[in-house]
Write a protein that holds these residues in place. Sequence first.
Motif, short mmCIF file in Angstrom:
data_model
loop_
_atom_site.label_atom_id
_atom_site.label_comp_id
_atom_site.label_asym_id
_atom_site.label_seq_id
_atom_site.Cartn_x
_atom_site.Cartn_y
_atom_site.Cartn_z
N ARG A 1 0.81 -1.14 -0.27
CA ARG A 1 0.04 -0.06 -0.10
C ARG A 1 0.72 1.28 -0.05
O ARG A 1 0.49 2.21 -0.53
CB ARG A 1 -0.81 -0.02 1.22
CG ARG A 1 -2.10 -0.99 1.18
CD ARG A 1 -3.20 -0.70 2.25
NE ARG A 1 -4.25 -1.79 2.19
CZ ARG A 1 -4.09 -2.98 2.93
NH1 ARG A 1 -2.93 -3.04 3.74
NH2 ARG A 1 -5.04 -3.76 2.72
N LEU B 1 2.20 1.73 -3.64
CA LEU B 1 1.25 2.23 -4.32
C LEU B 1 1.01 3.75 -4.13
O LEU B 1 0.95 4.62 -4.86
CB LEU B 1 -0.05 1.38 -4.21
CG LEU B 1 -1.15 1.59 -5.23
CD1 LEU B 1 -0.72 1.19 -6.56
CD2 LEU B 1 -2.49 0.76 -4.61
N ALA C 1 -0.17 -4.17 -7.08
CA ALA C 1 -1.02 -2.93 -7.37
C ALA C 1 -2.55 -2.98 -7.03
O ALA C 1 -3.29 -2.29 -6.76
CB ALA C 1 -1.15 -2.68 -8.94
N TYR C 2 -2.94 -4.47 -6.74
CA TYR C 2 -4.13 -4.87 -6.49
C TYR C 2 -4.59 -5.00 -5.26
O TYR C 2 -5.63 -5.40 -4.64
CB TYR C 2 -4.53 -6.16 -7.18
CG TYR C 2 -4.58 -6.11 -8.66
CD1 TYR C 2 -5.53 -6.03 -9.46
CD2 TYR C 2 -3.24 -6.23 -9.23
CE1 TYR C 2 -5.55 -6.02 -10.81
CE2 TYR C 2 -3.07 -6.38 -10.74
CZ TYR C 2 -4.28 -6.09 -11.49
OH TYR C 2 -4.04 -6.07 -12.81
N ASN D 1 -5.51 -2.91 -2.96
CA ASN D 1 -6.48 -2.12 -2.23
C ASN D 1 -8.08 -2.50 -2.78
O ASN D 1 -9.04 -2.23 -2.42
CB ASN D 1 -6.40 -0.68 -2.16
CG ASN D 1 -5.25 -0.03 -1.35
OD1 ASN D 1 -4.90 -0.65 -0.39
ND2 ASN D 1 -4.55 0.83 -2.09
N THR D 2 -7.72 -3.32 -3.96
CA THR D 2 -8.96 -3.59 -4.77
C THR D 2 -9.38 -5.16 -4.51
O THR D 2 -10.43 -5.53 -4.61
CB THR D 2 -9.08 -3.15 -5.79
OG1 THR D 2 -7.77 -3.55 -6.69
CG2 THR D 2 -8.94 -1.73 -6.19
N SER D 3 -8.60 -5.92 -4.73
CA SER D 3 -8.55 -7.26 -4.89
C SER D 3 -7.57 -8.32 -3.58
O SER D 3 -7.21 -9.16 -4.21
CB SER D 3 -8.39 -7.92 -6.16
OG SER D 3 -9.01 -7.05 -7.09
N ALA D 4 -7.47 -7.45 -2.53
CA ALA D 4 -6.62 -8.16 -1.59
C ALA D 4 -6.92 -9.74 -1.30
O ALA D 4 -6.41 -10.52 -1.01
CB ALA D 4 -6.50 -7.26 -0.33
N ASP D 5 -8.27 -9.79 -1.53
CA ASP D 5 -8.71 -11.09 -1.04
C ASP D 5 -8.17 -12.20 -2.00
O ASP D 5 -7.69 -13.14 -1.22
CB ASP D 5 -10.29 -11.14 -0.96
CG ASP D 5 -10.87 -10.05 -1.98
OD1 ASP D 5 -10.14 -9.11 -2.06
OD2 ASP D 5 -11.87 -10.49 -2.62
#
Lengths: 231, 231
Positions: free
Chosen positions: A118, A121, A182-183, A185-189
Motif C-alpha cells: 500500500r 502504491l 497494485a491490486y 486495495n481492490t482485490s486483496a482477498d
Amino acid sequence: MSGMTSRGSGKRVRKAPAERREEIVAAAALVGLTEGLECVTLRRVADELEVRPGLVGHYFPAADTLVAEAFTAATLQELDALLPPAGSRQDGAAADPVAVLRRFFALTGSADFDNVSRLWLNARHLSRYRPALREHVVAQELLWCRRIEEIITAGTGSGSLTCADPSTAALRVLVAIDGASAYINTSADRRGAVPGRLAAALAEAELGLVPGTLAAAEAEDRADGPGEAGD
Amino acid sequence: MSGMTSRGSGKRVRKAPAERREEIVAAAALVGLTEGLECVTLRRVADELEVRPGLVGHYFPAADTLVAEAFTAATLQELDALLPPAGSRQDGAAADPVAVLRRFFALTGSADFDNVSRLWLNARHLSRYRPALREHVVAQELLWCRRIEEIITAGTGSGSLTCADPSTAALRVLVAIDGASAYINTSADRRGAVPGRLAAALAEAELGLVPGTLAAAEAEDRADGPGEAGD
DNA sequence: ACACTTATTGGTCGCACGACCAATTGCTTT
DNA sequence: AAAGCAATTGGTCGTGCGACCAATAAGTGT
C-alpha cells in the motif's frame, strides 16, 4: 482515572533537535505505513507524539519534506528486513542466493507485506503531485533494484542461477512485484491466486531455476480461498 | 474585453436531468484523467461546466459517487479504444487476434496511454479510502481482464496462439501492464526501457508466440532520450 | 395566460490543512 | 545565581473541501 494517555497540558519535554527530528520522522513513517501518506500531516504526526503541531512545522517548514522522509524511512527499514544488506553478516559467508530469494518472495507474498504494498502504491501516485516525495521514491526504486541485483549477481557468481543481465532481471522482478501489489486495495482477498505467484514464477523463468524453486508453499493464512471470481 | 470565456452571470441554462448528469460525469472523467481523481471535486467540475457547485452537489449528494462514476466513464471509453468490444465489427469477421494484441501493446506502450496509467494508479490507491470508487475499480479490473481473455480465447480457437488457461493468461498480462505503469509518475522518462517491453514479452511467452511478435518497434516519440539517469 | 414543478442559484456552516508568528520555558553557559 | 539561547507552545490567517438550504427562474402542462 488511570488512562491518562496524554500528558494533557503544561509539561514541556525539551529534546535535542536531532533526536526530536528522528522521532518525528519515525512517527511520520508509522502513520504513512499504516494510514497512508496523505495522513502524514503536521497535526496528525504532532498528535502521535503528543506535541503541538507548530513544533513539527518547526522541524519541517515544508510539509512535503516530512512526507518524503517518512516514506524513505519506512521503505528503508522494510528493505533491510526483506533483503539484509551486503555487510550485515558477521561470518563472512554470504547466504545461499536462492534461499535469500525464496525468503524474499515468501515475505513479499505474505499478508505482513500488505502495508508495504500500500505504501509503495500510495507513494507512486502521490509522486505525481509532490516533487520532494518523487525524488525519494525514485531513489528507493533504485535502491531496491540494486539490492535485488546484488543477490542475483551473487547467484550467477556461485552458479546457483543463470542470467544474462542481472540488472535487467532485477528490474523485471521488481516490476512483477509492483504489478502484483497494485491490486492490494481492490482485490486483496484473492491475492494468493495469480498475481502473487507471478512474480516468483517470472523470477524462476528469468533466472533459469526450476519452477517451484522460489514459489513457497501457498499456505495462505486465509484458507477460505474461493474458486475463480464468483461474480 | 473580448475574452468573455464564462457566461459570467445571470443566464441560466436549464437542461434535462439525464443530459446534465451525463455532462457532469463526462467533465469529471476528463478532470480525473488529466489532473487526477482528487481534483474531481464539486467545485472543480462545476467550474469546468461553468455551473455553480451546488448543482453538481444536487446530482451527486455524495461526492464519492461522482469520483467513482468519473473513473468508470474514463476507463470504459479507454478500453473501447484499446480493445474494441466483440460486436463492434460490421463485417462478421473478427480481426486477427495477434494483430489486435500487437495494436493493444503498441497503444498501451505509447505516451498517449500515460494519463490512463496515471488514472489506474490513482484509482487503485484512492480505493483504499473510498469504498464507492473501490467497487467501480474492481468492476473495471474484471471487465478489462475479460476483454483481454476474449482476444486470447479467439486466438486459441483460430490456432494463431496457444495457451493453457486464457483466464489466467489474461490476468497475468494485466498484472504485467500494471507493474510497468506503476512507474509512470516516477520514471516515465526511461519508460521505453525494460518495463514497457516486459508486458509484451511476458505475453509472448505466455501465449506461445515467437519473441518480437507483439513488441512493436520501440520508436519512442521522445527521440531526445538521454543516456542512463544522469543524476 | 396561468400555475406548478424543479433545475439552478447563491450563500452558509463546520472542518482540516499548511504557513506563520509572538510569547513562553527548559536547558546550558557564564 | 543570572543571562542567553532555542525548543516549544498557543494562537491566527487564508484556503479548499463537502454538506446543506432557502430563494429564484426556466420550462411544462393546463
